[in-house]
Design an enzyme around this catalytic site. Structure first.
Site, short mmCIF file in Angstrom:
data_model
loop_
_atom_site.label_atom_id
_atom_site.label_comp_id
_atom_site.label_asym_id
_atom_site.label_seq_id
_atom_site.Cartn_x
_atom_site.Cartn_y
_atom_site.Cartn_z
N ASP A 290 30.68 42.41 46.08
CA ASP A 290 31.95 42.78 45.48
C ASP A 290 31.98 44.31 45.31
O ASP A 290 30.99 45.01 45.54
CB ASP A 290 32.19 42.02 44.17
CG ASP A 290 33.68 41.92 43.85
OD1 ASP A 290 34.47 42.71 44.43
OD2 ASP A 290 34.08 41.08 43.03
N GLU A 483 41.86 41.10 36.78
CA GLU A 483 40.43 41.23 36.43
C GLU A 483 40.25 41.47 34.92
O GLU A 483 41.07 41.03 34.11
CB GLU A 483 39.77 42.30 37.30
CG GLU A 483 39.93 41.98 38.80
CD GLU A 483 39.10 42.85 39.73
OE1 GLU A 483 37.93 43.12 39.44
OE2 GLU A 483 39.64 43.25 40.79
C1 BGC Z 1 37.37 41.99 42.96
C2 BGC Z 1 37.44 41.15 44.21
C3 BGC Z 1 38.22 41.87 45.27
C4 BGC Z 1 37.66 43.24 45.49
C5 BGC Z 1 38.41 44.03 46.53
C6 BGC Z 1 36.96 43.40 43.23
O1 BGC Z 1 37.09 44.19 42.10
O2 BGC Z 1 36.46 41.39 42.06
O3 BGC Z 1 38.04 39.90 43.93
O4 BGC Z 1 38.20 41.12 46.45
O5 BGC Z 1 37.69 43.96 44.29
O6 BGC Z 1 39.64 44.43 46.07
C1 BGC Z 2 40.87 48.54 43.49
C2 BGC Z 2 40.68 47.06 43.49
C3 BGC Z 2 39.36 46.76 42.95
C4 BGC Z 2 39.15 47.43 41.62
C5 BGC Z 2 37.76 47.23 41.16
C6 BGC Z 2 40.69 49.08 42.11
O1 BGC Z 2 40.87 50.45 42.11
O2 BGC Z 2 42.13 48.82 43.96
O3 BGC Z 2 40.79 46.52 44.76
O4 BGC Z 2 39.24 45.39 42.83
O5 BGC Z 2 39.42 48.79 41.66
O6 BGC Z 2 37.52 47.86 39.96
#
Ligand code: BGC
Ligand code: BGC
Length: 592
Positions: A290, A483
């Site tokens: 991830d 998230e």
């Molecule tokens: C998330 C994932 C996601 C990735 C890419 C991460 O922060 O936990 O679900 O696929 O970012 O955006």
């Molecule tokens: C990104 C997401 C990612 C996240 C993780 C964001 O800045 O755009 O894709 O999941 O950061 O912290």
């Protein structure tokens, strides 16, 4: 739907292509395949410098020209750059198309998975996977970071809506259906987040002084990325079980989860990634980390790299610094801290997936696909998903359906006419936002279209014209989140929403409440004020799917994918069964 000829992708062909490439690759080229930077971190001209195997567009990384053409052009530049590297190995481009190709303006936006869970309709979910794949392929995207197979246990979690529901069997069945739909069209699925993401406990997320990326979005981050502290039998029955059907369906990739299990981060767990997933479960594809997750293992990059690669991770999403990652893994191989055979295994898996997708023969799709994005045919399927996802929690005094004979209809709440709130997080941007962010219909648009001759009054603040309507329709929404930004201590309704409901109640004979939310919210203070209550989840761009059922053209069939709790002390839901507490509406509830 048009059909497009697919390149040959048999396992036997894959072996020949992959083994001959492996023989020719330098260590640097092999390590390059194992790196996946974000598009905001690497320009197409640097693809060759690092020979990167993949690029992603994260939640905030849509191209500057955000439409189908803009996406197709931008991704094509990266793809073409990879085809100019020494071995011409195509890269694989990924994005989070978790409810349709949701970061692309003009694409159809489906309900988030919690709503699909409410439909209980695997064939529908399979069609949604296929349509999402077709909208992605129009933009040269071959890899979707979906489906999310989490089995959320604590409704305070900010990712509840990304999972199909609290039953592992439901998550397993719908996840596999989605995987089949995507992959039949030629897009790789990514079953995530392996494993236990839905089981982390409130307050267990470790705050690491050297990792601060996640604080950017604000929010509390109290559950997300935390620790799951259950015994192995429970862990397997609840969190591992949903992966079997997707792996049997041939899911080509899996994403490791940020969470830990009994204190050990999954990204460092050789037992879970290698022994269980690749060994016991026979997973043949590759595992991607991830977002910068390996940096949580240690403040020292070298330790992060050897622990995660040796645990079984094959590709790293956005390492903090690409040259640093390359240097660390190169040294680790030279020192024997990471066996070369492990690197070869990772690269073999990655190349095999690329070959199975036909990328070597046909790395770019043809432009004729672009007209399919957001097409009427695709929107019709999303509309069907919306109408099957709505759950009717209460309906008294014949408040529903609404019709031309309903008399004056007073619609209230900003959410009634706000497509951003209707879509939720992971829409155009990572966190989503309110406002007119994607094309589609709001509930108000849909009501006006469905009941063109009805007397409909809209007052966002609930102050109805003339101070009266026969029926009130109040729409409330959670502000969008994604998230850990959405981890939330209390699921109580916003006091402003309660005030709105009370205000409208005083002006109408019957009151219908429609809720847009990523999870059940506490209804206790308003339940007695409402004649009808509809849980609409995060329905996406097709508001007409809501009026299909609100206006009685179709019956309500959606059923709760989570118990609808009555109070905060009923959490986590596992406690429900233990303490015998009675939720407001049980799992599976839904009036028809
Ligand atoms: C998330 C994932 C996601 C990735 C890419 C991460 O922060 O936990 O679900 O696929 O970012 O955006
Ligand atoms: C990104 C997401 C990612 C996240 C993780 C964001 O800045 O755009 O894709 O999941 O950061 O912290």
């Amino acid at each position: 739907m048009q059909t497009h000829e697919k390149p040959s992708t048999s396992p036997a062909d894959a072996k020949v292509v992959v083994e001959s490439l492996l023989e020719q690759m330098t260590l640097a080229e092999k390590i390059g395949q194992m790196i996946q930077p974000d598009s905001t971190q690497i320009e197409p001209e640097d693809v060759a410098t690092y020979a990167v195997g993949s690029v992603l567009s994260g939640g905030n990384s849509a191209p500057a020209a955000n439409d189908v053409q803009g996406w197709a052009n931008r991704v094509r530049e990266y793809m073409q750059a990879s085809l100019q590297t020494r071995l011409k190995i195509p890269l694989i481009y990924a994005a989070d198309c978790v409810h349709g190709h949701n970061n692309c303006h003009g694409a159809v936006v489906f309900p988030h998975n919690i709503g699909l869970g409410a439909t209980r309709d695997a064939l529908l979910v399979e069609r949604i996977g296929a349509i999402t794949a077709r909208e992605m392929l129009a933009c040269n995207l071959h890899w979707n970071f979906a489906p999310c197979l989490s089995v959320p246990q604590d409704l305070r979690w900010g990712r509840i809506y990304e999972g199909f529901g609290s039953d592992p069997a439901l998550a397993g069945q719908l996840g596999a259906a989605y995987t089949r739909g995507l992959q039949a069209e030629g897009v790789a699925a990514c079953a995530k987040h392996f494993v236990g993401d839905g089981g982390a406990e409130w307050g267990t997320r470790r705050r690491l002084s050297w990792v601060d990326f996640w604080e950017q979005g604000g929010g509390s981050w109290m559950i997300d990325q935390g620790d799951v502290n259950v015994d192995e039998a429970t862990f397997r029955a609840v969190h591992l079980a949903p992966y079997y059907p997707s792996i049997d369906a041939g899911a080509l990739t899996v994403m490791a989860s940020f969470n830990s299990w009994r204190g050990l981060k999954v990204h460092a767990s050789r037992y879970l990634l290698t022994d269980v997933l690749k060994g016991e479960m026979g997973f043949q594809g590759f595992i991607v980390s991830d977002w910068m997750a390996i940096h949580q293992l240690s403040p020292d990059m070298y330790t992060c790299v050897i622990q995660s690669v040796n645990a079984g991770l094959d590709m790293m999403m956005y390492p903090l610094d690409i040259p640093g990652f390359i240097a660390a893994l190169t040294t680790a191989v030279e020192n024997g801290d990471v066996p070369l055979a492990r690197v070869d295994d990772a690269v073999r898996r990655i190349l095999t997936v690329k070959q199975r997708l036909g990328l070597f023969e046909q790395p770019l799709t043809d432009d004729s696909r672009m007209s399919e994005v957001g097409s009427a045919a695709h929107r019709a399927v999303a509309r069907e998903a919306v109408r099957k996802s709505l759950v009717l929690l209460k309906n008294e005094n014949a408040a529903l359906p609404l019709g031309h004979d309903s008399g004056r209809i007073g619609v209230a709440g900003q959410a009634a006419d706000d497509i951003g709130l209707q879509c939720g997080g992971w829409t155009i941007t990572w966190q989503g936002s309110s406002g007119d962010i994607v094309p589609g219909e709001t509930l108000l648009d849909a009501l006006r279209q469905t009941l063109p001759d009805a007397d409909i009054d809209y007052a966002a603040d609930g102050q109805l014209a003339g101070g009266h309507a026969d029926v009130g329709v109040v729409v409330i929404a959670e502000a969008p989140y994604a998230e850990g930004v959405g981890d939330c201590e209390s699921l109580a309704l916003d006091p402003a929403d309660i005030a709105l409901i009370e205000r409208v109640r005083a002006q109408v004979d019957r009151l219908v409440l429609v809720i847009y939310s990523g999870r059940p919210l506490l209804l206790e203070p308003v339940e007695p004020l409402c004649d009808a209550i509809v849980a609409a989840w995060l329905p996406g761009s097709e508001g007409l799917g809501m009026t299909d059922v609100l206006c009685g053209d179709y019956p309500f069939t959606g059923r709760l994918p989570h118990a609808w709790i009555a109070s905060m002390d009923q959490l986590p839901v596992t406690a429900l069964s233990r303490n015998g507490a009675v939720p407001s509406y049980p799992y599976g509830f839904g009036l028809t």
